[in-house]
Write an enzyme that holds these catalytic residues in place. Sequence first.
Site, PDB file in Angstrom:
ATOM      1  N   VAL A 129       0.976  -1.057  -0.173  1.00  0.00           N
ATOM      2  CA  VAL A 129      -0.230   0.018  -0.059  1.00  0.00           C
ATOM      3  C   VAL A 129       0.948   1.189   0.182  1.00  0.00           C
ATOM      4  CG1 VAL A 129      -1.794   1.026   1.221  1.00  0.00           C
ATOM      5  CG2 VAL A 129      -1.972  -1.277   1.126  1.00  0.00           C
ATOM      6  N   HIS A 131       1.372   5.729  -1.619  1.00  0.00           N
ATOM      7  CA  HIS A 131       0.708   6.913  -2.022  1.00  0.00           C
ATOM      8  C   HIS A 131       1.714   7.937  -2.456  1.00  0.00           C
ATOM      9  CE1 HIS A 131       1.632   7.904   2.220  1.00  0.00           C
ATOM     10  NE2 HIS A 131       1.397   9.187   1.962  1.00  0.00           N
ATOM     11  N   GLU A 244       1.168  -9.515  16.048  1.00  0.00           N
ATOM     12  CA  GLU A 244       0.720  -8.782  17.173  1.00  0.00           C
ATOM     13  C   GLU A 244      -0.521  -9.017  17.699  1.00  0.00           C
ATOM     14  OE1 GLU A 244       0.446  -4.539  19.779  1.00  0.00           O
ATOM     15  OE2 GLU A 244       1.418  -4.710  17.774  1.00  0.00           O
ATOM     16  N   LYS A 252      -7.340   2.272  24.944  1.00  0.00           N
ATOM     17  CA  LYS A 252      -7.425   2.211  23.568  1.00  0.00           C
ATOM     18  C   LYS A 252      -9.128   1.856  23.387  1.00  0.00           C
ATOM     19  CE  LYS A 252      -3.076   1.191  21.394  1.00  0.00           C
ATOM     20  NZ  LYS A 252      -2.560   0.457  20.498  1.00  0.00           N
ATOM     21  N   GLU A 321      -5.583  -1.938  13.558  1.00  0.00           N
ATOM     22  CA  GLU A 321      -4.982  -2.082  14.643  1.00  0.00           C
ATOM     23  C   GLU A 321      -5.752  -3.007  15.801  1.00  0.00           C
ATOM     24  OE1 GLU A 321      -3.127   1.187  16.644  1.00  0.00           O
ATOM     25  OE2 GLU A 321      -2.173   2.033  15.094  1.00  0.00           O
ATOM     26  N   LYS A 342      -3.292 -16.215  27.846  1.00  0.00           N
ATOM     27  CA  LYS A 342      -1.859 -16.800  27.780  1.00  0.00           C
ATOM     28  C   LYS A 342      -1.268 -17.208  26.339  1.00  0.00           C
ATOM     29  CE  LYS A 342      -1.761 -19.673  32.080  1.00  0.00           C
ATOM     30  NZ  LYS A 342      -0.294 -19.217  32.445  1.00  0.00           N
ATOM     31  N   ARG A 380       5.405  10.718  14.136  1.00  0.00           N
ATOM     32  CA  ARG A 380       4.290  10.317  14.610  1.00  0.00           C
ATOM     33  C   ARG A 380       4.604   9.137  15.847  1.00  0.00           C
ATOM     34  NH1 ARG A 380       1.377  10.661   9.687  1.00  0.00           N
ATOM     35  NH2 ARG A 380       1.822   8.444   9.309  1.00  0.00           N
ATOM     36  N   LYS A 403      10.148   2.493  10.230  1.00  0.00           N
ATOM     37  CA  LYS A 403      10.025   3.290   8.982  1.00  0.00           C
ATOM     38  C   LYS A 403      11.514   3.485   8.393  1.00  0.00           C
ATOM     39  CE  LYS A 403       5.765   5.803  10.187  1.00  0.00           C
ATOM     40  NZ  LYS A 403       4.680   6.279   9.135  1.00  0.00           N
TER      41      LYS A 403
END
Length: 429
Positions: A129, A131, A244, A252, A321, A342, A380, A403
């Site tokens: 992906v 841009h 993850e 969150k 996420e 666990k 960020r 990155k």
Amino acid sequence: MKRLKQRCLLLLKLTAVLASLWMISMLSHPKIGWHPTYILRYSWLEYEDADGSPESVCDCSAILQGDMEAVEQAKLLTITKDFKKSVQIPDEYYIHATKDCGNFKSSRKYLTFPLSQEEEEFPLAYSMVVHHKVQNFERLLRAIYAPQNIYCVHMDNKSEPSVVSAIRGITSCFPNVFMVSQAVNVVYAAWPRVQADLNCMTDLYNASTRWKYFINLCGQDFPLKTNLEIVQALRSLKGSNSLESEKMPPEKKWRVSNAHQIVDGQIQAAGRAKMPPPFNLPIVSGNAYIVVNRGYIRSVLEDNRIQALIEWAKDTYSPDEFLWATIQRMPGVPGSLWPNPKYDMTDINAIARLVKWQWHEGPLGSMQAVYPECHGTHVRAICVYGAGDLQWMLNQHHLFANKFDTDIDPIAIYCLEKYLRQKALAELH
């Protein structure tokens, strides 16, 4: 005279042994042709300082060994205006160069044949992906390209025309690299970011039945392993996935309990609460980047439970996420883990992606720090790697890192891609 005859006989025997070994090698690797001169014939595929790249003024060997003097010299170069200008490859270069695909692939030293039978028999599928930053994309593609793999490129509908033309030109040069059939306007932290990967998943799943694992990338990723090492790491998973997937932290939970909407290209709260997820599915935390088997992708596209979850997730905040992580904990999904805590897996333990978060960094030797301080800069709260990060990164088990940016530290990319190419060719021995 007698001694000379003995030497001649010994030489003949040695020649016969070498010939036998060569024949055994040929039988073991019939599709490649492992002749003793093979390595010499393909040495031109190495990235050499003589190629004329501006980054070649740096000592990559010293940088990779953690030599602080070499690292500091690299840092000074990356802030020098003339150097930064010299390493930039304009979009127009790619638009023009890809009009002659043969010359483009040759001059850019793409690997146009499988480097081993093991890799040829274990093809991979990639979603990419992007841009902007064509140079980042092209160097990433070159680093992971192999003819047995398959690559879907999603270009954001908002991309600049020159970026679109350049990337279309690049993809047109390879039969196994294609543009996604349905592109979307990607919005950071909103559903379209997930939809971009979903559209590539669909295209990749329908395009080939041969690939074994799916890996999704963005334009600022870069591999830390050769294709052979990636294949071997995925084989060792024995059908499981690696991403993850852990308990959602309290701070969150608002992301999935409150509805969101896109307004003028930005995500914002819709001012209403969301219904609980379908089937009482436990929503867990994760990230956008995954390493999953073909069966997981089939479940994403066909499982009714997942289709219901996808519909429910479309008005959440940053669904990338939690969506993949939650699917990973659903019983019946190939390669999944049981939802019991666990089985939680952090991004450090998963092999999908190495990311340095600013709040987890710390000085060398700190017991509280998850990883050493960033040698580049932060965007960020994520480290954009510098050359000084390379030695530590290459000692990690992750397949990719995020990155990288040629605008910030092209030397980090140059030294890493040079190292990986040399290692890939050395694996031919």
